[in-house]
Every structure is written in structure tokens, then in C-alpha cells.
Write an enzyme that holds these catalytic residues in place. Structure first.
Site, mmCIF file in Angstrom:
data_model
loop_
_atom_site.group_PDB
_atom_site.id
_atom_site.type_symbol
_atom_site.label_atom_id
_atom_site.label_comp_id
_atom_site.label_asym_id
_atom_site.label_seq_id
_atom_site.Cartn_x
_atom_site.Cartn_y
_atom_site.Cartn_z
ATOM 1 N N CYS A 141 0.822 -1.215 0.000
ATOM 2 C CA CYS A 141 0.000 0.000 0.000
ATOM 3 C C CYS A 141 0.856 1.265 0.000
ATOM 4 O O CYS A 141 0.652 2.174 -0.804
ATOM 5 C CB CYS A 141 -0.934 -0.007 1.205
ATOM 6 S SG CYS A 141 -0.138 -0.453 2.756
ATOM 7 N N HIS A 221 -2.618 5.616 6.196
ATOM 8 C CA HIS A 221 -1.236 6.094 6.326
ATOM 9 C C HIS A 221 -1.190 7.541 5.833
ATOM 10 O O HIS A 221 -2.005 7.946 5.000
ATOM 11 C CB HIS A 221 -0.278 5.316 5.420
ATOM 12 C CG HIS A 221 -0.260 3.838 5.616
ATOM 13 N ND1 HIS A 221 0.111 3.233 6.782
ATOM 14 C CD2 HIS A 221 -0.527 2.821 4.756
ATOM 15 C CE1 HIS A 221 0.075 1.916 6.642
ATOM 16 N NE2 HIS A 221 -0.323 1.643 5.418
HETATM 17 P P1 NAP Z 1 -5.405 -10.711 6.344
HETATM 18 O O1 NAP Z 1 -6.507 -9.730 6.461
HETATM 19 O O2 NAP Z 1 -4.803 -11.287 7.570
HETATM 20 O O3 NAP Z 1 -5.939 -11.894 5.426
HETATM 21 C C1 NAP Z 1 -5.151 -13.023 5.157
HETATM 22 C C2 NAP Z 1 -6.058 -14.108 4.586
HETATM 23 O O4 NAP Z 1 -5.234 -15.206 4.209
HETATM 24 C C3 NAP Z 1 -7.099 -14.629 5.560
HETATM 25 O O5 NAP Z 1 -8.298 -14.811 4.865
HETATM 26 C C4 NAP Z 1 -6.524 -15.979 5.996
HETATM 27 O O6 NAP Z 1 -7.551 -16.917 6.245
HETATM 28 C C5 NAP Z 1 -5.800 -16.418 4.751
HETATM 29 N N1 NAP Z 1 -4.719 -17.374 5.004
HETATM 30 C C6 NAP Z 1 -4.052 -17.649 6.159
HETATM 31 N N2 NAP Z 1 -3.122 -18.603 5.940
HETATM 32 C C7 NAP Z 1 -3.212 -18.932 4.627
HETATM 33 C C8 NAP Z 1 -2.542 -19.869 3.798
HETATM 34 N N3 NAP Z 1 -1.580 -20.678 4.282
HETATM 35 N N4 NAP Z 1 -2.880 -19.947 2.486
HETATM 36 C C9 NAP Z 1 -3.864 -19.144 1.979
HETATM 37 N N5 NAP Z 1 -4.552 -18.259 2.724
HETATM 38 C C10 NAP Z 1 -4.222 -18.149 4.027
HETATM 39 O O7 NAP Z 1 -4.177 -10.109 5.501
HETATM 40 P P2 NAP Z 1 -4.217 -8.895 4.485
HETATM 41 O O8 NAP Z 1 -4.114 -7.634 5.258
HETATM 42 O O9 NAP Z 1 -5.322 -9.079 3.527
HETATM 43 O O10 NAP Z 1 -2.799 -9.079 3.766
HETATM 44 C C11 NAP Z 1 -2.622 -9.968 2.689
HETATM 45 C C12 NAP Z 1 -1.400 -9.541 1.903
HETATM 46 O O11 NAP Z 1 -1.650 -8.236 1.362
HETATM 47 C C13 NAP Z 1 -0.097 -9.426 2.691
HETATM 48 O O12 NAP Z 1 0.982 -9.736 1.836
HETATM 49 C C14 NAP Z 1 -0.034 -7.956 3.049
HETATM 50 O O13 NAP Z 1 1.262 -7.481 3.305
HETATM 51 C C15 NAP Z 1 -0.606 -7.350 1.781
HETATM 52 N N6 NAP Z 1 -1.178 -6.009 1.952
HETATM 53 C C16 NAP Z 1 -1.924 -5.718 3.043
HETATM 54 C C17 NAP Z 1 -2.408 -4.433 3.198
HETATM 55 C C18 NAP Z 1 -3.191 -4.037 4.407
HETATM 56 O O14 NAP Z 1 -3.072 -2.917 4.844
HETATM 57 N N7 NAP Z 1 -4.010 -4.900 4.975
HETATM 58 C C19 NAP Z 1 -2.182 -3.482 2.208
HETATM 59 C C20 NAP Z 1 -1.474 -3.833 1.071
HETATM 60 C C21 NAP Z 1 -0.946 -5.104 0.958
HETATM 61 P P3 NAP Z 1 -7.948 -17.307 7.749
HETATM 62 O O15 NAP Z 1 -8.383 -16.048 8.418
HETATM 63 O O16 NAP Z 1 -9.070 -18.265 7.524
HETATM 64 O O17 NAP Z 1 -6.723 -17.916 8.350
#
Ligand code: NAP
Length: 339
Positions: A141, A221
Site C-alpha cells: 500500500c 497512512h
Molecule cells: P489478512 O486480512 O490477515 O488476510 C489473510 C487471509 O489469508 C485470511 O483470509 C486468511 O484466512 C488467509 N490465510 C491464512 N493462511 C493462509 C494460507 N496458508 N494460504 C492461503 N490463505 C491463508 O491479511 P491482508 O491484510 O489481507 O494481507 C494480505 C497480503 O496483502 C499481505 O501480503 C499484506 O502485506 C498485503 N497487503 C496488506 C495491506 C493491508 O493494509 N491490509 C495493504 C497492502 C498489501 P484465515 O483467516 O481463515 O486464516
């Protein structure tokens, strides 16, 4: 024919990417995954075919009475491409465990190291480099926000070094397991923060150093940038350049945008989940002192990478040229001039 997209990980980013894919006329969601049978899995199963990301957890879903269509191994053969939206560093494990074996193209998110993919991606800056590639990483992001702004400046003016400070929301609103209640945390305490080097994965010739701090807020941010200008420029020149790019939203303190709280209050009226896909730049922050340009922008971390994921799908599957893809994505997500 629509291309078939699997979303592995239905969390903050995954659910937004799934909804954005559903809005496109050239792609469809063939399945999403969860590892745990919680309320998000229950909601996911109502909206999309749900699969289990960890095959060993199938029984948990059955016990919870959630209808599933199989595991990630059943899902991948049904898809043309997978968008990995699993937690930081898990994407690289999924690549080795599943995607390479299935021979499927995959998009990773900014929480992965750059070497997980052939290309780090931002639609404005390097769409063409992702054309036909098998593995692409959509940068984080903060990096997306920095890259868009710097790309617009460097393609319209002669710029020199960029110095930027990231004032980061400590966690996303839903995260109740960690946080920072009272304090401001240099993160990292020494220079540089990883954001500058990450911008260089997309814009390699930019001289950029960043510092970063975590603040006790969950909304957005904020970035404070200082850009050396190698030509005479007035604030109004910069405003008119940024005003041409739909993925940058110019707002004014005069209209009541006094903080990220007000920006999000506005977004609550504008979009589902108050998603802001655009960089939000304060007009009044654009100032020039000698050769130094100053700009302050806010970034909605939960949403800004969503359009980039859609464009990455089109680039990798060569569904459209850059401008056509960006136009379609913008139109379907409602990214357009509001003021
Ligand atoms: P998140 O809200 O924690 O979501 C992660 C998801 O992945 C959950 O649905 C989780 O399912 C699932 N998961 C857990 N273990 C897994 C596995 N082994 N294989 C496949 N899925 C799995 O995380 P997020 O914030 O969306 O972040 C995801 C990615 O985007 C990261 O690389 C992060 O750095 C990036 N990102 C995040 C943001 C932000 O601000 N949130 C912004 C830009 C980029 P369960 O809950 O069922 O375990």
C-alpha cells in the site's frame, strides 16, 4: 470468454480483490479460500465458491457446517490465474507448495519479498513489464502510493532526490491481537525504511530514501514527501498534473478535509467499506521552497492495491493494453473525479 480467477486468502485484501474481479466483464471469481471456519468464511461461502486453503483443516469446516467445494488443490485446476492474498511471507510458501506444481500464473502481494515474482508491479509505472509473466508482485500500500505520485512527477517534470516520511497506521481496523495504544514508534529506528528500496523495484532510477513511524490509528497512512525539482515549478503546475490522474484524488482543507478522520468520513458516503482506491493528496500541502517540492498524501491501506491487482491480471493474461485496462478498472470501481 471470462478468465477464471482464484483468490487464495479471503482477508482484508482478498475479499476486496474478489469483489473487484466480480465487477469486470472479462474475468470471474471461480473460488476463494479460508483456513478457518469463522464468520468471514460463513460470509464468503454465501458470496463465492469457498475452498479450504489448508487441506488438513477440511474437517473444521465440516464440523462448523460451512459448505465447501474442496481444497486449494481442487480450486487451482479450475482457474487461469490465482491472486495470493495470504498473510506476509505465506505467499512464497504457497508458490512452492501449490502454484508451481499446478503450473498456474500467480499474483503476490506486498508482504512478500520481491524475489517471489519476476516483476514488482504498479499499473501506471510498469504495466508492460508484467505482460505475459507467470509471477507478479503487486507492491504494498505505501509503495503503491509513493510510486503513483513519483511516477506522475517524474514523467511531467525533471526531478532529483526524493525524501519521504511514512506515518503509518499501526494495524488494520479489524486487528485486535496487536496494536500500539500510546506512543509513536520509529519503525525502523534507523534509515532507510523498506519503502524507498521497494519503490526502486518498480521505478529503479529514482533516488529515494524513506523513514517510517507507526502511529496509534487504524484509518490511513500519511506520507510527507520532499522532492528536489530540477526545473522551476509552481504549486499550480503540480496540482494541474496530479489533477489529470484519476488514481490521485486532490482534496482541500478548505472543504473540511482537516485529517484522515475527515477523509474517511467522506469515503463512508462514497463507497462500500469506505474504500479509497486513490492517493488522497492535500492541495494546500503542495508547496515549493527554492528547489524543494513538498507534498502530503493519505493512503487507505485496505483498498489502494485493489485496482492494481485487477490490472496485473489483465497484463499477465494479456487481456488489454495498459490504458484500456486502467480505464476499465477505474470505471468499474468508480475511480473518477469527485470534486
Ligand atoms: P489478512 O486480512 O490477515 O488476510 C489473510 C487471509 O489469508 C485470511 O483470509 C486468511 O484466512 C488467509 N490465510 C491464512 N493462511 C493462509 C494460507 N496458508 N494460504 C492461503 N490463505 C491463508 O491479511 P491482508 O491484510 O489481507 O494481507 C494480505 C497480503 O496483502 C499481505 O501480503 C499484506 O502485506 C498485503 N497487503 C496488506 C495491506 C493491508 O493494509 N491490509 C495493504 C497492502 C498489501 P484465515 O483467516 O481463515 O486464516
Amino acid at each position: 470468454m471470462k478468465v477464471k480467477v482464484a483468490i487464495n486468502g479471503y482477508g482484508t485484501i482478498g475479499k476486496r480483490v474478489a469483489d473487484a474481479v466480480s465487477l469486470q466483464d472479462d474475468m470471474e471469481v471461480v473460488g476463494v479460500t479460508k483456513t478457518r471456519p469463522d464468520f468471514e468464511a460463513k460470509l464468503a461461502a454465501k458470496r463465492y465458491p469457498l475452498y479450504v486453503a489448508k487441506p488438513e483443516n477440511v474437517e473444521l469446516f465440516e464440523k462448523a457446517g460451512i459448505e465447501i467445494q474442496g481444497t486449494i488443490e481442487d480450486l487451482l485446476p479450475k482457474a487461469d490465474i490465482v491472486v495470493d492474498c495470504s498473510p506476509n511471507k505465506v505467499g512464497a510458501e504457497n508458490k512452492a507448495k501449490y502454484y508451481e506444481k499446478a503450473g498456474i500464473k500467480a499474483i503476490f502481494q506486498g508482504g512478500e519479498k520481491k524475489d517471489v515474482a519476476e516483476v514488482s508491479f504498479n499499473a501506471l509505472a510498469n504495466y508492460d513489464e508484467a505482460k505475459g509473466k507467470n509471477y507478479v508482485r503487486v507492491v504494498s500500500c505505501n509503495t503503491t502510493g509513493l510510486t503513483r505520485l513519483i511516477y506522475m512527477l517524474k514523467t511531467n517534470f525533471k526531478i532529483g532526490r526524493v525524501r519521504a516520511t511514512m506515518l503509518r497506521r499501526v494495524v488494520d481496523p479489524k486487528e485486535d491481537k496487536k496494536g500500539l495504544v500510546n506512543g509513536i514508534m520509529p519503525d525502523p529506528v534507523s534509515i532507510p525504511s523498506h519503502h524507498g528500496p521497494d519503490v526502486k523495484t518498480v521505478l529503479p532510477d529514482v533516488d529515494i530514501v524513506t523513514t517510517a513511524f507507526k502511529l496509534p490509528t487504524t484509518l490511513m497512512h500519511v506520507h510527507a514527501l520532499n522532492v528536489e525539482m530540477k526545473e522551476a515549478v509552481k504549486p499550480e503546475n503540480v496540482i494541474s498534473v496530479l489533477d489529470q490522474e484519476p488514481r490521485i484524488m486532490l482534496v482541500s482543507a478548505e472543504d473540511g478535509f482537516t485529517s484522515t478522520a475527515k477523509v474517511i468520513e467522506f469515503a463512508r458516503e462514497l463507497r462500500l467499506r469506505y474504500d479509497l482506491y486513490e492517493n488522497v493528496v492535500w492541495k494546500e500541502s503542495i508547496g515549493v521552497d527554492g528547489n524543494d517540492l513538498f507534498v502530503t498524501q493519505a493512503i487507505h491501506q485496505e483498498a489502494i492495491v485493489v485496482p492494481e491487482n485487477i490490472d496485473a491480471i489483465r497484463a499477465m493474461l494479456e487481456l488489454a493494453e495498459r490504458d484500456e485496462s486502467i480505464r476499465k478498472t477505474n470505471e468499474t470501481l468508480g475511480i473518477q473525479k469527485v470534486f
